[in-house]
Scaffold this motif. Sequence first.
Motif, short mmCIF file in Angstrom:
data_model
loop_
_atom_site.label_atom_id
_atom_site.label_comp_id
_atom_site.label_asym_id
_atom_site.label_seq_id
_atom_site.Cartn_x
_atom_site.Cartn_y
_atom_site.Cartn_z
N SER A 184 0.82 -1.21 0.00
CA SER A 184 0.00 0.00 0.00
C SER A 184 0.86 1.27 0.00
CB SER A 184 -0.94 0.00 1.21
OG SER A 184 -0.21 -0.06 2.41
N GLU A 185 1.95 1.28 0.78
CA GLU A 185 2.80 2.46 0.83
C GLU A 185 3.54 2.68 -0.49
OE1 GLU A 185 5.39 2.74 4.16
OE2 GLU A 185 3.81 2.35 5.63
N THR A 186 3.99 1.60 -1.11
CA THR A 186 4.68 1.74 -2.40
C THR A 186 3.71 2.18 -3.48
OG1 THR A 186 6.17 -0.06 -1.74
CG2 THR A 186 6.21 0.60 -4.04
N ARG A 187 2.50 1.64 -3.44
CA ARG A 187 1.48 2.03 -4.43
C ARG A 187 1.17 3.52 -4.32
NH1 ARG A 187 -2.06 -1.01 -7.12
NH2 ARG A 187 -1.76 -2.78 -5.70
N LEU A 188 1.01 4.00 -3.09
CA LEU A 188 0.70 5.42 -2.87
C LEU A 188 1.84 6.30 -3.38
CD1 LEU A 188 -1.17 7.56 -1.67
CD2 LEU A 188 -0.01 7.23 0.54
N ALA A 189 3.08 5.91 -3.10
CA ALA A 189 4.23 6.69 -3.57
C ALA A 189 4.31 6.68 -5.09
CB ALA A 189 5.52 6.12 -2.97
N ALA A 190 4.04 5.53 -5.70
CA ALA A 190 4.09 5.42 -7.16
C ALA A 190 3.03 6.33 -7.80
CB ALA A 190 3.87 3.97 -7.58
N GLU A 191 1.85 6.36 -7.23
CA GLU A 191 0.78 7.22 -7.77
C GLU A 191 1.17 8.69 -7.69
OE1 GLU A 191 -2.62 6.15 -5.49
OE2 GLU A 191 -3.02 4.30 -6.62
N LYS A 192 1.77 9.09 -6.57
CA LYS A 192 2.19 10.48 -6.42
C LYS A 192 3.30 10.85 -7.40
CE LYS A 192 0.92 11.03 -1.55
NZ LYS A 192 1.42 11.31 -0.17
N LEU A 193 4.10 9.86 -7.75
CA LEU A 193 5.21 10.09 -8.68
C LEU A 193 4.79 9.92 -10.13
CD1 LEU A 193 7.95 8.13 -6.70
CD2 LEU A 193 7.88 10.61 -7.02
N GLY A 194 3.54 9.56 -10.36
CA GLY A 194 3.03 9.37 -11.73
C GLY A 194 3.53 8.11 -12.38
N LEU A 195 3.81 7.07 -11.60
CA LEU A 195 4.33 5.81 -12.13
C LEU A 195 3.22 4.77 -12.26
CD1 LEU A 195 7.55 5.46 -9.92
CD2 LEU A 195 7.43 6.33 -12.26
N ALA A 196 3.17 4.08 -13.38
CA ALA A 196 2.29 2.91 -13.49
C ALA A 196 2.83 1.86 -12.53
CB ALA A 196 2.30 2.38 -14.92
N PHE A 197 1.94 1.15 -11.82
CA PHE A 197 2.39 0.29 -10.74
C PHE A 197 1.64 -1.04 -10.73
CE2 PHE A 197 1.97 -1.07 -6.23
CZ PHE A 197 3.31 -1.29 -5.95
N ASP A 198 2.40 -2.12 -10.54
CA ASP A 198 1.81 -3.45 -10.42
C ASP A 198 2.56 -4.24 -9.35
OD1 ASP A 198 -0.41 -3.91 -12.28
OD2 ASP A 198 1.07 -3.44 -13.82
N THR A 199 1.85 -5.17 -8.72
CA THR A 199 2.46 -6.03 -7.71
C THR A 199 2.49 -7.48 -8.19
OG1 THR A 199 0.34 -6.42 -6.59
CG2 THR A 199 1.67 -4.55 -5.84
N PHE A 200 3.49 -8.21 -7.70
CA PHE A 200 3.65 -9.61 -8.08
C PHE A 200 3.95 -10.43 -6.83
CE2 PHE A 200 4.59 -7.11 -11.79
CZ PHE A 200 3.94 -7.80 -12.81
N GLU A 201 3.12 -11.42 -6.57
CA GLU A 201 3.25 -12.26 -5.39
C GLU A 201 4.06 -13.51 -5.73
OE1 GLU A 201 0.06 -15.04 -3.23
OE2 GLU A 201 -0.36 -12.89 -2.95
N THR A 202 4.98 -13.84 -4.86
CA THR A 202 5.78 -15.06 -5.04
C THR A 202 5.74 -15.87 -3.75
OG1 THR A 202 7.81 -13.94 -4.35
CG2 THR A 202 7.34 -14.00 -6.71
N LYS A 203 5.30 -17.11 -3.85
CA LYS A 203 5.23 -17.98 -2.68
C LYS A 203 6.31 -19.05 -2.70
CE LYS A 203 0.21 -17.57 -2.10
NZ LYS A 203 -1.09 -18.32 -2.06
N ARG A 204 6.82 -19.35 -3.89
CA ARG A 204 7.82 -20.41 -4.05
C ARG A 204 8.97 -19.91 -4.91
NH1 ARG A 204 4.96 -24.38 -7.57
NH2 ARG A 204 4.53 -22.39 -8.61
N GLN A 205 10.07 -20.64 -4.89
CA GLN A 205 11.21 -20.27 -5.70
C GLN A 205 10.83 -20.20 -7.18
OE1 GLN A 205 14.60 -22.87 -5.27
NE2 GLN A 205 15.41 -22.34 -7.28
N GLU A 206 10.00 -21.13 -7.62
CA GLU A 206 9.59 -21.17 -9.03
C GLU A 206 8.83 -19.89 -9.43
OE1 GLU A 206 8.99 -23.50 -6.83
OE2 GLU A 206 10.32 -25.13 -7.46
N ASP A 207 8.11 -19.30 -8.47
CA ASP A 207 7.36 -18.08 -8.75
C ASP A 207 8.28 -16.92 -9.10
OD1 ASP A 207 5.05 -19.48 -8.17
OD2 ASP A 207 4.94 -18.78 -6.10
#
Length: 329
Positions: A184-207
């Motif tokens: 949430s904090e990174t998303r908010l900072a990215a929006e203020k900086l005008g950056l397109a933003f996406d998150t990626f979840e990794t649970k395993r090494q393969e991810d």
Amino acid sequence: MRRRDFIAGLGASTALLPRLTQAEQAGRIPLVAILWHAGSREEEGALYDAMMAGFTALGYVAGKNVRFEERFPGEIPGRFEQFAKELVALQPDVLVAVATPSILAAQKTTTTIPIVFLPPLDPVQLKLVKSLARPEGNLTGLTTIAEGVPGKRAQLLKRTFPDLSSLALMFDPVVAYNVALEVSETRLAAEKLGLAFDTFETKRQEDIDEVFSTIVQRRYGATIVTQGPMYFLHRNRMAKFALENKLILMGASDVFADSGYLMSYGPSWPPIFHNVATYVDKILKGAKPGDLPVQQPTIFEFIINLKTAKSVGLEVPPSALLLADRVIE
């Protein structure tokens, strides 16, 4: 050039030699069990050395006035719980648990043996302690939690690369803080900086491999890797992938920039590991874990790996280098 910001923390013991511990008074050498996260001392690297240096600084000598019993799970399924049970069965005077999987396994295994943990982002949210000031129970330790750090990583990336237009964030859901605040904090900072933003979840090494491939295909301008035990274990491989694919990769602490990430910002980990000995020392001398406040980080560093930048053909502006606490050349 180094710049260090300080947050009030628990002072380290100044004694050169430890007073007699309760165990020594009872006629035996105290036993300190350590449940690591990586698969060996070598994989723990500088963090292992930092912790042992902390014990040496307080006058502890293995085999003379302290015994160490260690286990290295190495992210192998089932080993955290297995090794936690093995160590608890030895009835150590203190159990040190490194990284979230080890901490949770230790907490599940014993409610009586004192546990010193490090370096979870938010021990309150993980339900390790009641509060940072008053842990209660049998756990206390050192955390890397600090307000504003996730957003500052995005800001530093934008200041270093003004043309940056998109940002990806990798997080491991095993670290609850990542879901609640890092994202949430990174998303908010990215929006203020005008950056397109996406998150990626990794649970395993393969991810990790799959996410990196997606990031390359979608051509994100930069990627922030949040704090997580899995990322620490695979930091060298991740740095190599970024180098081969010319990715701008930012890590959560100095150990990642030292491993080849382009940059990092966050608490410096070696001092945190060094200070573990202070907590163990206090407990061996009779302090209760529940009465020892959780220590927050005292040293934060912005590190740029100029060697990596040159390898991927990136020009780091002088203004960014002036901001850096340390430049790796």
